[in-house]
Structures are given as structure tokens and as C-alpha cells.
Design an enzyme around this catalytic site. Sequence first.
Site, PDB file in Angstrom:
ATOM      1  N   HIS A 217       0.823  -1.208   0.000  1.00  0.00           N
ATOM      2  CA  HIS A 217       0.000   0.000   0.000  1.00  0.00           C
ATOM      3  C   HIS A 217       0.863   1.267   0.000  1.00  0.00           C
ATOM      4  O   HIS A 217       0.720   2.138  -0.862  1.00  0.00           O
ATOM      5  CB  HIS A 217      -0.914  -0.028   1.236  1.00  0.00           C
ATOM      6  CG  HIS A 217      -1.820   1.148   1.344  1.00  0.00           C
ATOM      7  ND1 HIS A 217      -3.121   1.123   0.923  1.00  0.00           N
ATOM      8  CD2 HIS A 217      -1.618   2.403   1.818  1.00  0.00           C
ATOM      9  CE1 HIS A 217      -3.678   2.302   1.124  1.00  0.00           C
ATOM     10  NE2 HIS A 217      -2.784   3.107   1.675  1.00  0.00           N
ATOM     11  N   GLU A 218       1.754   1.355   0.966  1.00  0.00           N
ATOM     12  CA  GLU A 218       2.574   2.571   1.071  1.00  0.00           C
ATOM     13  C   GLU A 218       3.514   2.704  -0.125  1.00  0.00           C
ATOM     14  O   GLU A 218       3.809   3.818  -0.567  1.00  0.00           O
ATOM     15  CB  GLU A 218       3.344   2.596   2.394  1.00  0.00           C
ATOM     16  CG  GLU A 218       2.466   2.580   3.655  1.00  0.00           C
ATOM     17  CD  GLU A 218       1.384   3.668   3.707  1.00  0.00           C
ATOM     18  OE1 GLU A 218       1.561   4.732   3.092  1.00  0.00           O
ATOM     19  OE2 GLU A 218       0.339   3.420   4.359  1.00  0.00           O
TER      20      GLU A 218
ATOM     21  N   HIS B 125       1.711   4.466  -2.808  1.00  0.00           N
ATOM     22  CA  HIS B 125       1.761   5.925  -2.606  1.00  0.00           C
ATOM     23  C   HIS B 125       3.120   6.473  -3.067  1.00  0.00           C
ATOM     24  O   HIS B 125       3.203   7.506  -3.728  1.00  0.00           O
ATOM     25  CB  HIS B 125       1.597   6.271  -1.124  1.00  0.00           C
ATOM     26  CG  HIS B 125       0.190   6.218  -0.621  1.00  0.00           C
ATOM     27  ND1 HIS B 125      -0.826   6.976  -1.147  1.00  0.00           N
ATOM     28  CD2 HIS B 125      -0.382   5.513   0.407  1.00  0.00           C
ATOM     29  CE1 HIS B 125      -1.960   6.745  -0.478  1.00  0.00           C
ATOM     30  NE2 HIS B 125      -1.715   5.855   0.467  1.00  0.00           N
TER      31      HIS B 125
ATOM     32  N   GLU C 185      -4.772   7.809  -2.906  1.00  0.00           N
ATOM     33  CA  GLU C 185      -5.202   6.515  -2.372  1.00  0.00           C
ATOM     34  C   GLU C 185      -5.495   5.525  -3.494  1.00  0.00           C
ATOM     35  O   GLU C 185      -5.339   4.320  -3.324  1.00  0.00           O
ATOM     36  CB  GLU C 185      -6.421   6.722  -1.465  1.00  0.00           C
ATOM     37  CG  GLU C 185      -6.783   5.529  -0.619  1.00  0.00           C
ATOM     38  CD  GLU C 185      -5.763   5.182   0.472  1.00  0.00           C
ATOM     39  OE1 GLU C 185      -4.795   5.948   0.670  1.00  0.00           O
ATOM     40  OE2 GLU C 185      -5.939   4.135   1.112  1.00  0.00           O
TER      41      GLU C 185
HETATM   42 ZN    ZN Z   1      -3.098   5.166   1.872  1.00  0.00          ZN
END
Ligand code: ZN
Length: 498
Positions: free
Chosen positions: A262-263, A266, A292
Site C-alpha cells: 500500500h505505502e 503511494h 489513495e
Molecule cells: Zn493510503
Amino acid sequence: MNDAYSDLVTRLREISRLNAISSLLDWDQETYMPPRAAAARADQQALIAGLAHERLVCDEFAACLDAARADDADPAARTNIREARRVFDRQRKLPRSLVEQIAHASSSAKTAWAQARGESNFALFAPALSRLLDLKKEAAARIGFPNEPYEALMDEFEPGATVPALEPVFTQLREATVQLLARIRAAGRQPDESILVRNYPRPAQEELTARMAALLQYDLEAGRIDVSTHPFCTTIGGPTDVRITTRYNESFISPALFGTLHETGHALYEQGLQAEHAGTPMGEAVSLGIHESQSRLWENMVGRSRAFWEGQYPSVQGLFPEALGDVSLDAFWRAINAVRPSMIRVEADELTYNLHIIVRFELERGMLRGDVEVGDIPAAWNEKMKSLLGIVPADDREGCLQDIHWSMGAFGYFPTYTLGNLYAAQFFETARAELDDLDGAIRRGDTRPLLDWLRRSIHRHGQRYRAHELVQVVTGKPLSIEPLLAYLRAKYGQVYGL
Ligand code: ZN
């Protein structure tokens, strides 16, 4: 382009540097700062926030913004002027003292929240939260809003988002989610999730984290991975310093695995912004919802896909022979896609996740309108969890104290998570249509075609388009819940044999 425009860019870059310094202080506070430094850090953060604010709202900036001109043929300059105007108009409504008080109150509230969460006692957080909420209410009143105060705060994270635009989307999504959840329960084929909570030694998890970041092409010469309670990604000075954090639980593989994917998603967005426009809107992310979408796309559409694990499972199994030696690919893939209403948002499955957001969306609106008093939050939280997810937290720690956002004063942030899920599914559907054999590339561990597509379709544009325009430009359609629903139905059709 004229001299005033050049001056404007210089000023925007200086403000961006101050914000980068603030991000570095924040990053340090979440990773390495010793506990007793909290008060000094709050003072430092307040000073930087005040300086950045003053540089933005000063008369010189206003004059330069008024005089700046851009050619029609220069989208970067037009973007920078338009966005500088938007932020200026918003910020100049806030006196420096209020900005400093908010920065100070949120730095202190973070410390109070961490302690309250540690002891699972909301009362320890309530005074700091009350203070911060009052300040944010004042900010909302000064900024102004079309319908309700919540919108003034949401606008900081998702420019242009309004309650009347979001509410029907959330309502449709909630109804569709509840229906799909009922079909999943009726299927009676719950995957064995216990395989995810076996013994996963930390050194092997660290190796897994490094491998996943490398697989996704996160440039660690321009980034780093540290550990924090609440994982995040932060940019400190443009695409050349983009840092993420993760966390490790030796008896649960998911936080490190999916938190890192997830990160990293980003981070890929931040590293894909154009370096030549760093420090100006043209070199910055569109909105948190679009941000996101990038993390969700890599975490879920890629990182929970069958194709991804057909390629990666043997090597991950090799890292954890004790935990996964006897677990088949199919059992692992079903376990990481299991649907089950649960207490913790960041550990929620892709389907029920949005219900967690709706809980917060409704509560926060009430807090800003004044219908929900700070002292009533734990009870109101539990009531909403019961009505939306059918479960009630045992304590505040797994209830209203689980998220860091309110301690940061980030009211209005949560809706960007669900917007991100919607954008991600819509972007991914388009990528799949435009790229040859995307699944084949993902199966081979070749993330380049997808990353290149994201870079040219989304990252390189910076803030050239507003979020809703970008969705239209990239996918040819306005935002819709259909791509997400189609994706979820297809996935759970396979996982649960619906
Ligand atoms: Zn996030």
C-alpha cells in the site's frame, strides 16, 4: 509567462520547502523521536506552520499572484496559477494565530492519542480532541462551505468534494456492499484465515518487505522504509526523497505485507511526479483520493490478485517455511481475500472497508455540525459499527481510538479512502483494456507495463486536472461505483464460488 509568474514559482517553492521541513519533523515524530521531545516538537511544528502560512498569505504573494500571467499553451503555468489561487484564497481566510494553534494542538493531540490508545482510554484523548475540534470548527466557519462545515475541511484533501456529491455514492455503495456480503455469508465457504496468523519471524518479514518494494520498483536511492505505529508515506522535497513506513507483527503476516504494498503504491506516485515541477502544483499529487487510488491499486488490484500470487507465492512460501510450508497457493490466495466484518479499518477486507469509512464520514459530519459531542464519541462509534457492520468493539482501542487522523486534526480525510477505492477500480479497468495481457505481466512479476501506464496516464500530470477531470481524461467516463462493484463481484465470485 511573465516576471510575476517566475516570482510566483520562486515563492511557491519556498513555501513547499517549509512544508517539506514540517514533513521531516512529522516523519521523525512518528519514527525515531524520543517521547520527551513532544513539547519541543509541537513548538517547532507551530513555528514552521506559521512561517509557511505567512509566506502564502502575505501582500507580496497576493500582488505576485494577481500579476502572474501564463500562455494558453503552457499547461504547467496555468495549473500553477490556478492552484496557487485556490490555496491562497482558502488560507488567507485563516489568521496566522489560528494556523499555529492548530499545528500546536495537533502535535500535542498526537501524543495524547498515542497514550490513550495504549491504555485504551478515550477519556485521556478527549480534552486534546475537544480543543482541536473547536479550532477546526473555527477554521471551517472562516473558510466557508456550500452546505455544511464538513465540506470546508474535506476540501483540503479532496478539492471540490461536497456532501451532496458524495452521499448518494456512499449510499449506493453501502447497499451494494450489504447485498454482496449477504451472498458471501450464504455461500458458507469461509477461507481458513488462521494460516495468516501463524509464526512469521521478523527478519523474514523484513526481507519480504524489501522484495515487495523492489518488485514494485520503489526507488530506495530516493526513499527509505522505516517502522511506525501507523504506516504512512511522506515526501520530503519532491520525487527524490519519498519515504514510507511499515509495521511488523510476528504472529500476523498481513500488516507488513499489505501495508508495504500500500505505502509503496503511494511512494510510486510521488516518485513519478515530474522533478522539474517539484515544489509547485504541477509537480504535486492531485488529491488524497487520487493518491489513495495508487496505493489501493497496487495493494489490492495487483497485490491480492490470483495472477500476482501465481508468480510470487513460491518465493514467499520459501521465506516462511514453518508458516506456509503446508499451505497451497489456492488456500493462501483465498485467505488474503477473505471477507469478514472486523473492528480495525486498516485490516478490513476490500468489501467491508468502505463501511468503516461510512461510519467515520457520518460521525465526523456530526462532530462538525455539533450534533455529536466529544464525550459521546465512543458510544456513537459503537452504535454505528453495530448498525453498519453488525459488530461492537470491546474497547476504545479497537473502536474510536484506532485511527491517528483525528489527533492530526485531519477531519474530512476518511472519505478520500473510499474515493481511492473507486478511482483505483476505474483506473485499473482502463489499464487492463489498454495494456496487452496485463495479467500475464503481473504473473511474471513484471510491473513495468502497469507502472509506465500509471506514470503517463496519471503521475506526470501533477495537478493539471482536478480529480473528477482526471478520471474522465484517463477512463473516458465520470466516476462511477460500477467498476469497483464489477471487480468485487468477480473476485468474490471466485473466492467464494458465488
Ligand atoms: Zn493510503
